[in-house]
Design a protein around this motif. Structure first.
Motif, PDB file in Angstrom:
ATOM      1  N   GLN A   2       0.184   2.412   0.858  1.00 48.76           N
ATOM      2  CA  GLN A   2      -0.552   2.117  -0.367  1.00 48.76           C
ATOM      3  C   GLN A   2      -0.263   0.700  -0.854  1.00 48.76           C
ATOM      4  O   GLN A   2      -1.161   0.010  -1.346  1.00 48.76           O
ATOM      5  CB  GLN A   2      -0.198   3.131  -1.459  1.00 48.76           C
ATOM      6  N   GLN A   3       0.981   0.255  -0.706  1.00 51.95           N
ATOM      7  CA  GLN A   3       1.312  -1.115  -1.100  1.00 51.95           C
ATOM      8  C   GLN A   3       0.583  -2.121  -0.220  1.00 51.95           C
ATOM      9  O   GLN A   3       0.136  -3.164  -0.702  1.00 51.95           O
ATOM     10  CB  GLN A   3       2.824  -1.316  -1.043  1.00 51.95           C
ATOM     11  N   LEU A   4       0.432  -1.800   1.062  1.00 52.23           N
ATOM     12  CA  LEU A   4      -0.320  -2.672   1.967  1.00 52.23           C
ATOM     13  C   LEU A   4      -1.782  -2.740   1.549  1.00 52.23           C
ATOM     14  O   LEU A   4      -2.393  -3.816   1.547  1.00 52.23           O
ATOM     15  CB  LEU A   4      -0.200  -2.166   3.398  1.00 52.23           C
ATOM     16  N   LEU A   5      -2.347  -1.599   1.174  1.00 53.15           N
ATOM     17  CA  LEU A   5      -3.742  -1.574   0.722  1.00 53.15           C
ATOM     18  C   LEU A   5      -3.918  -2.412  -0.540  1.00 53.15           C
ATOM     19  O   LEU A   5      -4.904  -3.142  -0.687  1.00 53.15           O
ATOM     20  CB  LEU A   5      -4.185  -0.133   0.470  1.00 53.15           C
ATOM     21  N   MET A   6      -2.946  -2.325  -1.446  1.00 50.37           N
ATOM     22  CA  MET A   6      -3.026  -3.132  -2.662  1.00 50.37           C
ATOM     23  C   MET A   6      -2.938  -4.612  -2.324  1.00 50.37           C
ATOM     24  O   MET A   6      -3.679  -5.430  -2.880  1.00 50.37           O
ATOM     25  CB  MET A   6      -1.919  -2.746  -3.634  1.00 50.37           C
ATOM     26  N   GLU A   7      -2.048  -4.982  -1.399  1.00 49.48           N
ATOM     27  CA  GLU A   7      -1.910  -6.383  -1.007  1.00 49.48           C
ATOM     28  C   GLU A   7      -3.205  -6.920  -0.403  1.00 49.48           C
ATOM     29  O   GLU A   7      -3.601  -8.060  -0.670  1.00 49.48           O
ATOM     30  CB  GLU A   7      -0.767  -6.537  -0.006  1.00 49.48           C
ATOM     31  N   MET A   8      -3.882  -6.101   0.382  1.00 54.50           N
ATOM     32  CA  MET A   8      -5.141  -6.533   0.979  1.00 54.50           C
ATOM     33  C   MET A   8      -6.183  -6.785  -0.097  1.00 54.50           C
ATOM     34  O   MET A   8      -6.920  -7.775  -0.055  1.00 54.50           O
ATOM     35  CB  MET A   8      -5.622  -5.472   1.970  1.00 54.50           C
ATOM     36  N   ALA A 158      -5.375  -4.066 -13.149  1.00 53.97           N
ATOM     37  CA  ALA A 158      -6.163  -2.845 -12.972  1.00 53.97           C
ATOM     38  C   ALA A 158      -5.873  -2.204 -11.617  1.00 53.97           C
ATOM     39  O   ALA A 158      -5.790  -0.975 -11.501  1.00 53.97           O
ATOM     40  CB  ALA A 158      -7.650  -3.162 -13.106  1.00 53.97           C
ATOM     41  N   LEU A 159      -5.729  -3.031 -10.580  1.00 53.54           N
ATOM     42  CA  LEU A 159      -5.402  -2.506  -9.251  1.00 53.54           C
ATOM     43  C   LEU A 159      -4.047  -1.796  -9.266  1.00 53.54           C
ATOM     44  O   LEU A 159      -3.885  -0.706  -8.708  1.00 53.54           O
ATOM     45  CB  LEU A 159      -5.373  -3.631  -8.228  1.00 53.54           C
ATOM     46  N   GLY A 160      -3.056  -2.422  -9.896  1.00 52.59           N
ATOM     47  CA  GLY A 160      -1.741  -1.821  -9.977  1.00 52.59           C
ATOM     48  C   GLY A 160      -1.772  -0.484 -10.686  1.00 52.59           C
ATOM     49  O   GLY A 160      -1.139   0.488 -10.247  1.00 52.59           O
ATOM     50  N   GLU A 161      -2.505  -0.420 -11.780  1.00 55.14           N
ATOM     51  CA  GLU A 161      -2.623   0.832 -12.531  1.00 55.14           C
ATOM     52  C   GLU A 161      -3.316   1.905 -11.701  1.00 55.14           C
ATOM     53  O   GLU A 161      -2.938   3.080 -11.736  1.00 55.14           O
ATOM     54  CB  GLU A 161      -3.377   0.585 -13.835  1.00 55.14           C
ATOM     55  N   GLU A 162      -4.336   1.510 -10.941  1.00 52.70           N
ATOM     56  CA  GLU A 162      -5.058   2.468 -10.107  1.00 52.70           C
ATOM     57  C   GLU A 162      -4.155   3.054  -9.024  1.00 52.70           C
ATOM     58  O   GLU A 162      -4.119   4.282  -8.828  1.00 52.70           O
ATOM     59  CB  GLU A 162      -6.262   1.777  -9.461  1.00 52.70           C
TER      60      GLU A 162
END
Length: 228
Positions: A2-8, A158-162
């Protein structure tokens, strides 16, 4: 994963922001946001605790000892946030060079803080600014970009919260509740109390553990029930 997806997702947004002339001021060693209280899901805390070197573990213990010593003065969220910066001190994972010692595993809440203003603004206690100083700062912000009235970019927030909400839902689906809150404190409880062995026993058992350690205040740790 999930952290990788957020980084992308963040890389894509950052590329577009830079192409439009925007600038993010975060860099290795800027450290201002690391004086804030870091809140995470237990899943994220457990991932860091699982590979924590002994030296960092000692720093986590020292941080939590300072927090517990100040516990009688932590009467509400405002007092907690104020005393965190003034007396509890910065994140224990911040090294002497101002770099994050767990950067690759840093939580969603840290990844989401991208500053659109110079790094000294990340260390400012806005409660100490005059009305004129606050107004002058707010006037420099672009409401279309920032999570107003902060200078942190809105899309990463917003991404972090999601992603954090997704992690909370997975925890709640598994155990009937989700645990979130102070990152070093959760790591401390895992190392010293095997918090991960208590959580499967349910929210009452987990709450009893938190009460026994004197850390059941809602501004420190939160137990959220599964959505009906």
């Amino acid at each position: 994963m999930q952290q990788l997806l957020m980084e992308m997702s963040l890389r894509e947004w950052l590329a577009g922001y830079a192409a439009g002339g925007g600038r993010i001021h975060c860099s290795r060693g800027c450290r201002g946001c690391c004086t804030l209280a870091v809140s995470t899901t237990f899943t994220e805390a457990l991932a860091i605790a699982a590979t924590l070197p002994e030296g960092l573990a000692d720093r986590v213990d020292a941080y939590v000892n300072r927090l517990l010593a100040l516990r009688p003065r932590l009467t509400d969220l405002a007092a907690y946030l104020r005393l965190h910066r003034r007396e509890i001190g910065p994140c224990p994972f911040l090294d002497a060079d101002g770099a994050c010692a767990v950067y690759a595993r840093r939580p969603f809440s840290c990844r989401a803080l991208l500053a659109t203003r110079e790094s000294p603004w990340c260390s400012v206690d806005f409660s100490e600014l005059s009305s004129a100083e606050k107004q002058a700062f707010v006037a420099t912000l672009d409401p279309a970009v920032v999570a107003f009235p902060t200078h942190y970019a809105a899309v990463p927030r917003a991404l972090g919260e999601e992603f954090e909400e997704q992690a909370k839902r997975r925890l709640a689906a598994t155990f009937g509740f989700a645990l979130t809150g102070n990152l070093p404190l959760q790591i401390y409880l895992e190392r010293h109390c095997r918090l991960s062995a208590t959580i499967p026993l349910g929210d009452e058992a987990t709450r009893t553990l938190l009460v026994s350690r004197g850390v059941d205040a809602p501004f420190l740790l939160q137990l959220a029930p599964a959505s009906s």
